[in-house]
Design a protein around this motif. Structure first.
Motif, short mmCIF file in Angstrom:
data_model
loop_
_atom_site.label_atom_id
_atom_site.label_comp_id
_atom_site.label_asym_id
_atom_site.label_seq_id
_atom_site.Cartn_x
_atom_site.Cartn_y
_atom_site.Cartn_z
N GLY A 1 -12.19 -8.94 5.43
CA GLY A 1 -12.79 -9.22 6.85
C GLY A 1 -13.70 -8.03 7.00
O GLY A 1 -13.88 -7.76 8.00
N LEU A 2 -12.92 -6.14 5.72
CA LEU A 2 -14.06 -5.75 5.81
C LEU A 2 -15.64 -5.86 5.70
O LEU A 2 -16.43 -5.91 6.09
CB LEU A 2 -13.47 -3.98 4.48
N LEU B 1 -7.16 -5.86 10.45
CA LEU B 1 -8.04 -4.92 9.74
C LEU B 1 -7.85 -3.55 9.79
O LEU B 1 -7.94 -2.29 8.74
CB LEU B 1 -9.36 -5.00 9.90
N GLN C 1 -10.36 -6.26 15.94
CA GLN C 1 -9.62 -6.55 14.46
C GLN C 1 -8.24 -6.28 14.18
O GLN C 1 -8.40 -5.03 13.15
CB GLN C 1 -10.11 -7.21 13.59
N GLU D 1 -4.55 -2.40 7.51
CA GLU D 1 -5.24 -2.53 6.46
C GLU D 1 -6.50 -1.32 6.34
O GLU D 1 -6.16 -0.48 5.49
CB GLU D 1 -6.32 -3.40 6.46
N SER E 1 -11.51 -5.65 1.08
CA SER E 1 -11.57 -6.63 2.01
C SER E 1 -12.17 -7.72 2.74
O SER E 1 -13.49 -7.06 2.98
CB SER E 1 -9.82 -6.65 2.84
#
Lengths: 198, 252
Positions: free
Chosen positions: A131-132, A192, A189, A195, A129
């Motif tokens: 975000g990662l 995250l 986050q 996720e 992702s």
């Protein structure tokens, strides 16, 4: 570097599971053994892939197989060759499906035998992702190297040699700091975390 | 980082690495259910491990890429093209062989060989010189002395009773001796003689003689004449031969 000897299935699985140099030795063996490589390259080239496509898929397939074995998802019910072939076939069909060549896809839909898609492989096909990606960029190259080698069960001595630190103690300390730094960024986050654990 | 976070961190690591005692393990699991902060830390730790696993995949990719550079060059798969080429060549060979076989089976000479059936010869045992000559010629013919037989049969004059019989035998010997062009003349003479005993048979063998000589057009013309009479004893043979002459295979 290449050891010209045959590995048993158990030795290969154990080598990959142990990580580090033992894993690399097994990977070199797989790469040099046509029984593994050439059959997969041929499979992809027979299905409209170029040699370059086939090489890419084989590399990615080996990478994912290593992570899968290290995570304990390979139970040894099939041979390493079958497992690797299944991953590569799934990767190829997924990549092929993404290429928008609809007519080709319809013509070349995998058979049931070809598509032995297990949940492990499907999980591995997930994209990283944004975000990662962002967080990993902030961690720094050296930290990423240390943490990934550590995750792949490289010994502290091997990691120290790889990253060029003076002592294993320094490497161990740095690994701890890197882990904490990454963890602190992830904690910021919550989405995250969901996720990553999802 | 707060001190409690460090404590949490160490407890989580010990728990996950299995270095805790069974009492500590049970206590950790109990605290995990009750302590929201520990839960939060635990979730973050597991998420971090997942992120590092993701990083590990990159590392493996890098390692594999290095190994790939040292690996022997792979062969480009050309089997399918080769197989297609081989299959096409094989198919062409089969087609060619079929065409050659068909052509051979329907060639003029082959059609002649399929249709030609030599009559059974028997002596006349007559009292005349011509009859004796004929009998000697038949004996020579059966002994394989074709030239002698032809000479003797040709020597029988037209006014003799056995003349047409001798000419009919002569035409067959000429045909068997690969003198089809001469046989055409002999059979034609017999046809022109209007001798009921030999006229129809001579007409059929005249057609076969044309075939053996490589004159299928003339053979066809004679066949069409013969097929106008459905009562002709060779009508069925003529019909079959006409179809064979019009066969697809002969177009090659």
């Amino acid at each position: 570097m290449f050891m010209k000897r045959d590995f048993t299935e158990e030795e290969m699985t154990e080598g990959i599971r142990n990580g580090g140099v033992a894993m690399e030795t097994v990977l070199i063996y797989i790469y040099h053994h046509s029984r593994y490589r050439q059959s997969i390259l041929t499979f992809i080239q027979r299905r409209k892939g170029s040699l370059e496509d086939a090489e890419d898929i084989f590399q990615e397939g080996i990478s994912r197989m290593v992570v899968s074995i290290q995570k304990g998802k390979f139970e040894g019910n099939s041979s390493i060759r079958t497992y690797l072939t299944t991953i590569c076939k799934n990767l190829w069909f997924t990549q092929y499906a993404r290429s928008n060549r609809y007519a080709d896809i319809v013509e070349n839909l995998p058979t049931e035998e070809e598509l032995e898609k297990g949940p492990d492989e499907l999980l591995l096909l997930k994209e990283r992702s944004e975000g990662l990606k962002g967080i990993l960029m902030l961690v720094g190259e050296k930290c990423k190297k240390i943490l990934s080698l550590w995750a792949l069960h490289y010994s502290m001595r091997e990691i120290t040699k790889e990253v060029g630190y003076k002592s294993e103690g320094m490497t161990r300390k740095k690994k701890h700091q890197c882990f904490k730094a990454l963890m602190n960024r992830i904690k910021e986050q919550p989405d995250l975390i969901k996720e990553l654990l999802g | 980082m707060l001190m409690s976070e460090d404590i949490y961190f160490n407890r989580i690591v010990s728990y996950l690495e299995g270095t805790t005692s069974s009492t500590e393990k049970l206590q950790f699991e109990k605290d995990l259910q009750q302590d929201p902060n520990l839960q939060q830390e635990y979730q973050a730790y597991l998420a971090t491990r997942a992120a590092i696993d993701d990083l590990a995949l990159d590392q493996v990719r890098s390692t594999v890429a290095q190994i790939a550079q040292q690996a022997p060059e792979a062969k480009t798969f050309r089997l399918s093209r080769r197989v297609i080429a081989m299959a096409a060549s094989f198919l062409m060979l089969i087609v060619l062989m079929a065409l050659l076989y068909g052509r051979q089976q329907y060639s003029d000479k082959q059609l002649f060989a399929q249709q030609y059936e030599a009559p059974n010869w028997s002596p006349i045992r007559g009292s005349s010189t011509a009859a004796n000559t004929y009998d000697q010629a038949i004996a020579n013919m059966q002994a394989g002395k074709r030239q002698n037989a032809m000479d003797q049969l040709a020597s029988i004059p037209p006014e003799e009773e056995v003349y047409v019989t001798a000419q009919y035998a002569l035409a067959h010997v000429q045909l068997q001796a690969d003198k089809a062009e001469i046989a055409i003349e002999t059979f034609s003479r017999i046809v022109d003689r209007n001798d009921k005993r030999y006229q129809e048979a001579a007409g059929w063998f005249l057609i076969l003689s044309y075939l053996k000589t490589g004159l299928p057009t003339e053979a066809n013309r004679q066949l069409e004449l013969m097929l106008q009479n459905q009562q002709h004893p060779y009508y069925q043979d003529a019909l079959r031969l006409q179809r064979q002459l019009a066969s697809f295979w002969r177009s090659f």
